[in-house]
Write an enzyme that holds these catalytic residues in place. Structure first.
Site, mmCIF file in Angstrom:
data_model
loop_
_atom_site.group_PDB
_atom_site.id
_atom_site.type_symbol
_atom_site.label_atom_id
_atom_site.label_comp_id
_atom_site.label_asym_id
_atom_site.label_seq_id
_atom_site.Cartn_x
_atom_site.Cartn_y
_atom_site.Cartn_z
ATOM 1 N N ASP A 244 50.638 33.287 49.011
ATOM 2 C CA ASP A 244 51.479 32.942 47.873
ATOM 3 C C ASP A 244 50.622 32.294 46.787
ATOM 4 O O ASP A 244 50.086 31.203 46.978
ATOM 5 C CB ASP A 244 52.576 31.974 48.330
ATOM 6 N N TRP B 4 53.820 25.335 38.685
ATOM 7 C CA TRP B 4 53.760 24.866 40.063
ATOM 8 C C TRP B 4 54.187 25.969 41.013
ATOM 9 O O TRP B 4 55.177 26.635 40.777
ATOM 10 C CB TRP B 4 54.677 23.646 40.280
ATOM 11 N N GLU C 47 61.397 35.335 55.532
ATOM 12 C CA GLU C 47 60.707 34.054 55.613
ATOM 13 C C GLU C 47 61.549 33.082 56.442
ATOM 14 O O GLU C 47 62.758 32.980 56.252
ATOM 15 C CB GLU C 47 60.503 33.487 54.214
ATOM 16 N N ARG D 220 51.922 33.579 56.817
ATOM 17 C CA ARG D 220 51.469 33.274 55.463
ATOM 18 C C ARG D 220 50.317 32.282 55.537
ATOM 19 O O ARG D 220 50.401 31.277 56.249
ATOM 20 C CB ARG D 220 52.616 32.695 54.630
ATOM 21 N N HIS E 171 51.919 31.483 43.901
ATOM 22 C CA HIS E 171 52.884 30.543 43.329
ATOM 23 C C HIS E 171 52.858 30.486 41.811
ATOM 24 O O HIS E 171 52.882 29.407 41.211
ATOM 25 C CB HIS E 171 52.698 29.140 43.932
ATOM 26 N N ARG F 52 62.275 39.148 46.437
ATOM 27 C CA ARG F 52 62.194 37.893 47.188
ATOM 28 C C ARG F 52 63.371 36.949 46.963
ATOM 29 O O ARG F 52 63.332 35.797 47.397
ATOM 30 C CB ARG F 52 60.908 37.161 46.774
ATOM 31 N N GLU G 152 61.471 34.906 43.961
ATOM 32 C CA GLU G 152 62.208 33.781 44.526
ATOM 33 C C GLU G 152 62.839 32.903 43.457
ATOM 34 O O GLU G 152 63.799 32.186 43.746
ATOM 35 C CB GLU G 152 61.310 32.953 45.436
ATOM 36 N N GLU H 42 52.077 37.212 47.026
ATOM 37 C CA GLU H 42 53.373 36.770 46.497
ATOM 38 C C GLU H 42 53.216 36.008 45.183
ATOM 39 O O GLU H 42 52.294 35.200 45.029
ATOM 40 C CB GLU H 42 54.046 35.871 47.535
ATOM 41 N N TYR I 289 49.475 23.391 46.534
ATOM 42 C CA TYR I 289 50.743 23.914 47.043
ATOM 43 C C TYR I 289 50.573 24.539 48.434
ATOM 44 O O TYR I 289 49.639 25.294 48.687
ATOM 45 C CB TYR I 289 51.306 24.986 46.094
#
Length: 403
Positions: free
Chosen positions: A211, A403, A340, A147, A213, A284, A263, A237, A159
Site C-alpha cells: 500500500d 497520509w 482485507e 500485505r 497510501h 477497494r 478505499e 494499492e 504508515y
C-alpha cells in the site's frame, strides 16, 4: 411491517464505532455500520438528527426506494459523511429483510458463489528481520496472502508500521493527530529492496501486496510499479491519489503491476473512468463508506463487465457489522478478488457478537438469519466515545503531504 424506531449507538471498545439500530413493529431489528474514522460524531449527528426521523413509519422492505430517497432527497449528494449514513440504513434494512425471510443475507444476494472467502493479512516491521517475523506470524495464522509494509531508513514514523512488538493496529485514540514524516525519494529507493529480500526469504508463490497510501505522483507511482515488477505483486494499492483519474492512465502505460484503488471513494462516479478504461484491477471500497450493500453490489457488477475484481476495504475501523455485510457480498458475487481482514480486539467481539468465522485464513458469514451480528447495548454503553484522529503526514521540510 413498519419501522418504529431508529437509534444511533456510539461506542469505543478500543476504537470508536457508530452503529444504527432500526426496529420494526414486528420486533425485528437490523444493524448498520456508520463508522467514519476520525469524524464519527459527524455521521452520528447526520443519522440521529436528520435521517432517523425520516425512517419511522416507512416499510423496511423498500430498500432501493429508501436508498434513493436518502441519496436524492437531501439534494447534497455523495461525500463520506452522507454515504456512511446511507450505508448504515441500507445494511440495517438488508439485515431486517433477511431476518424476516429467515435466511442469511448472502442467500438474498443470489446465494453462494464459493465455499469460503480468501483474505490477506498485514505484516510490517521497522526493519527486514522484524518484517520477516511479522510475515511468519501471519502465515502461521493461515493468511493466504500478505500485505507488506516496512520502515524507511531516516524516517521516524511510517504508515502501516507499528511501534511495539505484537501490535495489531495503528494507535488510534489520540487527542490530536500523530504527525508522521515522509521522504518519497527514500521510499522509492528502499521498497524494491524490501520485496527482493522478502522474495528471497519466502519464495515466489506467496501472494504479496503493498500500500503506497496515496503518497506518490503518477510518474512516481509508475516508477515504483515498474521497479516492483520482478517481484510479481498481487497488487500495488493506492499508488497515487485516485481522484486524479487521468493520472492512472500514465501509471497503467508504464507498469504491468496490478493496481488496487478506491478505499476513500464513496460513489460509482469516482470509478467511472478507472473501470471503463480498465486502469485498475481491483475496486477497494467498503460497504460502510460506499452507501451500503445495494450500491456496492452494483459497482461490482459494473466492474465485472471489465474483468475487474472486488477487494473490499476491511481495516479495524470498519466495525464487525460492516465486516459481516462485506463477507456476505464476498461470498455471493462472481468477481470476488480478496478480502482485507485485520481482526478485532476481544472486547470489540464482545460488543458485537457475530456469526461470521475466520478459519485458516478464510472467512465465512455463517448461516444466522440477516447479517449475523448483534449489538450488546449495555456493554457498548460502558465504553463511550473517545476523541480520536487519524495521523497527518508531513515532508521533512514540514509541508503537509498525503497520509
Amino acid at each position: 411491517m413498519k419501522i418504529v424506531d431508529a437509534k444511533v449507538v456510539v461506542t469505543s471498545p478500543g476504537r470508536n464505532f457508530v452503529t444504527l439500530k432500526i426496529t420494526t413493529d414486528e420486533g425485528i431489528s437490523g444493524l448498520g455500520d456508520a463508522t467514519l474514522n476520525g469524524r464519527e460524531l459527524a455521521v452520528a449527528s447526520y443519522l440521529q438528527d436528520h435521517v432517523a426521523p425520516l425512517l419511522v413509519g416507512i416499510d423496511p422492505h423498500r430498500i432501493e426506494d429508501t436508498w434513493q430517497s436518502l441519496y436524492r432527497g437531501a439534494y447534497w449528494r455523495r461525500g463520506p459523511v452522507t454515504m456512511a449514513a446511507i450505508a448504515a440504513v441500507d445494511v440495517a434494512l438488508w439485515d431486517i429483510k433477511a431476518k424476516a425471510a429467515g435466511l442469511p443475507l448472502y442467500q438474498l444476494l443470489g446465494g453462494a458463489s464459493r465455499e469460503r472467502v480468501g483474505t490477506y493479512g498485514h505484516a510490517n516491521g521497522q526493519d527486514i528481520p522484524e518484517l520477516f517475523d511479522s510475515i511468519r506470524a501471519r502465515m502461521a495464522e493461515g493468511y493466504p496472502a500478505i500485505r507488506i509494509q516496512t520502515g524507511i531508513p531516516g524516517l521516524k514514523t511510517v504508515y502501516g508500521v507499528h511501534h511495539s512488538a505484537g501490535a495489531t493496529a495503528v494507535p488510534h485514540q489520540q487527542a490530536r493527530p500523530v504527525v508522521e514524516d515522509w521522504d518519497t525519494a527514500a521510499y522509492l529507493r528502499h521498497i524494491p529492496t524490501v520485496f527482493e529480500a522478502v522474495r528471497n526469504e519466502f519464495g515466489p508463490e506467496l501472494p504479496l501486496l503493498h500500500d503506497a497510501h496515496h503518497r506518490l505522483t503518477p510518474i512516481q507511482a509508475a516508477q515504483l510499479g515498474k521497479d516492483l515488477e520482478p517481484y510479481r505483486l498481487f497488487w500495488l494499492e493506492d499508488c497515487t491519489p485516485a481522484e486524479d483519474q487521468d493520472g492512472l492512465r500514465l501509471v497503467r502505460r508504464h507498469t504491468t503491476t496490478p493496481l488496487a484503488i478506491g478505499e476513500v471513494f464513496n460513489s460509482v462516479y469516482d470509478y467511472q473512468t478507472l473501470v471503463s478504461e480498465k486502469l485498475i484491477d481491483y475496486v477497494r471500497s467498503a460497504v460502510t463508506h460506499f452507501g451500503g450493500v445495494s450500491p456496492l453490489k452494483k459497482l461490482f457488477d459494473f466492474a465485472a463487465q471489465h474483468q475487474i475484481k472486488s477487494a473490499i476495504h476491511g481495516p479495524e475501523d470498519i466495525s464487525p457489522v460492516g465486516m459481516a455485510a462485506a463477507i456476505h457480498l464476498d461470498l455471493a458475487i462472481h468477481n470476488f478478488g480478496i478480502q482485507e481482514y485485520a481482526g478485532y480486539t476481544p472486547l470489540t467481539d464482545e460488543v458485537f457478537p457475530h456469526a461470521y468465522t475466520f478459519t485458516d485464513g478464510y472467512l465465512h458469514p455463517g448461516e444466522a438469519p440477516g447479517i449475523g451480528v448483534e449489538l450488546d447495548e449495555d456493554l457498548a454503553a460502558a465504553h463511550g466515545y473517545e476523541a480520536a484522529y487519524l495521523p497527518v503526514n508531513r515532508l521533512l521540510d514540514g509541508t503537509v503531504h498525503d497520509w
